[in-house]
Design a protein around this motif. Structure first.
Motif, PDB file in Angstrom:
ATOM      1  N   GLY A  23      -5.992   6.639   2.708  1.00  0.00           N
ATOM      2  CA  GLY A  23      -7.175   7.161   2.121  1.00  0.00           C
ATOM      3  C   GLY A  23      -8.504   6.151   1.810  1.00  0.00           C
ATOM      4  N   ILE A  24      -9.444   6.284   2.460  1.00  0.00           N
ATOM      5  CA  ILE A  24     -10.587   5.418   2.400  1.00  0.00           C
ATOM      6  C   ILE A  24     -11.256   5.611   1.153  1.00  0.00           C
ATOM      7  CG2 ILE A  24     -12.518   6.983   3.456  1.00  0.00           C
ATOM      8  CD1 ILE A  24     -13.467   4.590   4.904  1.00  0.00           C
ATOM      9  N   GLN A  25     -11.049   6.527   0.473  1.00  0.00           N
ATOM     10  CA  GLN A  25     -11.544   6.815  -0.973  1.00  0.00           C
ATOM     11  C   GLN A  25     -11.042   6.265  -1.988  1.00  0.00           C
ATOM     12  OE1 GLN A  25     -10.170   9.016   0.878  1.00  0.00           O
ATOM     13  NE2 GLN A  25      -8.593  10.211  -0.529  1.00  0.00           N
ATOM     14  N   GLY A  26      -9.860   5.586  -1.667  1.00  0.00           N
ATOM     15  CA  GLY A  26      -8.821   4.935  -2.709  1.00  0.00           C
ATOM     16  C   GLY A  26      -8.645   3.453  -2.256  1.00  0.00           C
ATOM     17  N   LEU A  27      -7.399   3.301  -2.705  1.00  0.00           N
ATOM     18  CA  LEU A  27      -6.916   1.919  -2.556  1.00  0.00           C
ATOM     19  C   LEU A  27      -7.009   1.508  -0.913  1.00  0.00           C
ATOM     20  CD1 LEU A  27      -4.021   1.550  -4.907  1.00  0.00           C
ATOM     21  CD2 LEU A  27      -6.023   0.310  -5.109  1.00  0.00           C
ATOM     22  N   GLY A  28      -6.856   2.445  -0.046  1.00  0.00           N
ATOM     23  CA  GLY A  28      -6.894   2.215   1.253  1.00  0.00           C
ATOM     24  C   GLY A  28      -8.292   1.658   1.767  1.00  0.00           C
ATOM     25  N   ALA A  29      -9.190   1.780   1.040  1.00  0.00           N
ATOM     26  CA  ALA A  29     -10.718   1.219   1.374  1.00  0.00           C
ATOM     27  C   ALA A  29     -10.495  -0.258   1.516  1.00  0.00           C
ATOM     28  CB  ALA A  29     -11.710   1.296   0.103  1.00  0.00           C
ATOM     29  N   TYR A  47       0.854  -1.246  -0.012  1.00  0.00           N
ATOM     30  CA  TYR A  47       0.024  -0.009   0.114  1.00  0.00           C
ATOM     31  C   TYR A  47       0.842   1.413   0.091  1.00  0.00           C
ATOM     32  CZ  TYR A  47      -3.258   3.519   1.358  1.00  0.00           C
ATOM     33  OH  TYR A  47      -4.318   4.590   1.158  1.00  0.00           O
ATOM     34  N   LEU A  48       1.911   1.121   0.938  1.00  0.00           N
ATOM     35  CA  LEU A  48       2.752   2.263   0.870  1.00  0.00           C
ATOM     36  C   LEU A  48       3.519   2.744  -0.462  1.00  0.00           C
ATOM     37  CD1 LEU A  48       4.302   1.700   4.298  1.00  0.00           C
ATOM     38  CD2 LEU A  48       3.018   3.712   3.883  1.00  0.00           C
ATOM     39  N   ALA A  49       3.778   1.580  -1.117  1.00  0.00           N
ATOM     40  CA  ALA A  49       4.506   1.590  -2.508  1.00  0.00           C
ATOM     41  C   ALA A  49       3.734   2.415  -3.509  1.00  0.00           C
ATOM     42  CB  ALA A  49       5.017   0.312  -3.090  1.00  0.00           C
ATOM     43  N   THR A  50       2.222   2.341  -3.412  1.00  0.00           N
ATOM     44  CA  THR A  50       1.385   2.928  -4.271  1.00  0.00           C
ATOM     45  C   THR A  50       1.377   4.425  -4.369  1.00  0.00           C
ATOM     46  OG1 THR A  50      -0.483   3.176  -2.838  1.00  0.00           O
ATOM     47  CG2 THR A  50      -0.245   1.075  -3.874  1.00  0.00           C
ATOM     48  N   GLY A  51       2.105   5.139  -3.268  1.00  0.00           N
ATOM     49  CA  GLY A  51       2.199   6.427  -3.092  1.00  0.00           C
ATOM     50  C   GLY A  51       0.956   7.064  -2.498  1.00  0.00           C
ATOM     51  N   GLU A  52      -0.204   6.385  -2.411  1.00  0.00           N
ATOM     52  CA  GLU A  52      -1.300   7.062  -2.071  1.00  0.00           C
ATOM     53  C   GLU A  52      -1.403   7.570  -0.441  1.00  0.00           C
ATOM     54  OE1 GLU A  52      -5.458   5.225  -3.063  1.00  0.00           O
ATOM     55  OE2 GLU A  52      -5.308   4.915  -0.971  1.00  0.00           O
ATOM     56  N   PRO A  53      -0.468   7.007   0.450  1.00  0.00           N
ATOM     57  CA  PRO A  53      -0.743   7.575   1.707  1.00  0.00           C
ATOM     58  C   PRO A  53       0.028   8.572   2.088  1.00  0.00           C
ATOM     59  CG  PRO A  53       0.116   5.159   1.695  1.00  0.00           C
ATOM     60  CD  PRO A  53       0.132   5.969   0.303  1.00  0.00           C
ATOM     61  N   TRP A  54       0.778   9.153   1.178  1.00  0.00           N
ATOM     62  CA  TRP A  54       1.710  10.226   1.642  1.00  0.00           C
ATOM     63  C   TRP A  54       1.168  11.520   2.150  1.00  0.00           C
ATOM     64  CZ3 TRP A  54       5.302   7.500   3.416  1.00  0.00           C
ATOM     65  CH2 TRP A  54       5.772   6.419   2.452  1.00  0.00           C
ATOM     66  N   ASP A  55       0.090  12.121   1.601  1.00  0.00           N
ATOM     67  CA  ASP A  55      -0.746  13.438   1.924  1.00  0.00           C
ATOM     68  C   ASP A  55      -1.909  13.400   2.606  1.00  0.00           C
ATOM     69  OD1 ASP A  55      -2.053  12.130  -0.220  1.00  0.00           O
ATOM     70  OD2 ASP A  55      -2.574  14.154  -0.958  1.00  0.00           O
ATOM     71  N   LYS A  56      -1.896  11.955   3.330  1.00  0.00           N
ATOM     72  CA  LYS A  56      -3.090  11.702   3.967  1.00  0.00           C
ATOM     73  C   LYS A  56      -2.868  11.338   5.748  1.00  0.00           C
ATOM     74  CE  LYS A  56      -5.307  10.051  -0.081  1.00  0.00           C
ATOM     75  NZ  LYS A  56      -4.293  10.507  -0.875  1.00  0.00           N
TER      76      LYS A  56
END
Length: 195
Positions: free
Chosen positions: A150-156, A136-145
């Motif tokens: 982010g529940i609205q993205g892959l973090g769901a 999940y961290l490798a997707t880059g999605e979490p960095w600004d959250k």
């Protein structure tokens, strides 16, 4: 009455548009350091107030300013945005298999008046293994959250359950925001009188 959103968050812009609000964007530049002994609820409320005040001070008196601040809270500790991969991994490990709170404060400044609301949603994470956290961290999605997800993205896929407002977890509680705007007669897709 023109509305200014005191946030650079693309998620907040999208959520406001979802309820039919027209607005301009002016991000607030403030010190977001928690004060010693400050509770998480007091912290997010102060951040929302200070963001709104900072933008309102440079705006025309004909404008209203909406600001918000969202944080993730577990065991009474505020989890901000991850600094790096190790910090993100530690946050996800701490949230794994547990329930935490997402707090968002919203503040609307209009002239000398201001109104605010605090919304709390309880979020329960699935039990996460290290491989999933690293992927999940490798997707880059979490960095600004806040809280590194982010529940609205892959973090769901990390979330087993939520109790309360979903849009609050994304960053702007829409029902409460709509009521606040309506009370101040700021037009939305459902009108602006609150009646």
């Amino acid at each position: 009455m023109a509305l200014i959103l005191a946030s650079a968050s693309p998620r907040r812009r999208e959520l406001l548009r979802q309820i039919g609000v027209s607005f301009d964007v002016r991000a607030a530049d403030i010190d977001e350091t928690p004060q010693p002994g400050e509770s998480p609820a007091d912290y997010v409320c102060r951040m929302a107030r200070e963001k709104a005040a900072a933008v309102a001070s440079g705006a025309s008196g004909e404008c209203a300013v909406l600001a918000a601040d969202t944080t993730v809270v577990i065991d009474g500790d505020v989890l901000g945005k991850p600094r790096d991969a190790l910090d993100g991994l530690a946050m996800l490990a701490r949230l794994s298999g547990r329930t935490h709170e997402v707090m968002t404060a919203i503040c609307l400044c209009r002239g000398e008046e201001s109104s605010e609301r605090l919304v709390v949603t309880r979020v329960t994470f699935a039990t996460l293994d290290r491989d999933l956290c690293e992927a999940y961290l490798a997707t880059g999605e979490p960095w600004d959250k806040a809280g590194a997800y982010g529940i609205q993205g892959l973090g769901a896929v990390l979330v087993d359950a939520i109790e309360g407002s979903y849009s609050n977890v994304v960053g702007l509680p829409l029902a409460e925001t709509w009521r606040l705007l309506s009370e101040h007669r700021i037009p939305t897709g459902l009108g602006g009188s609150g009646e």
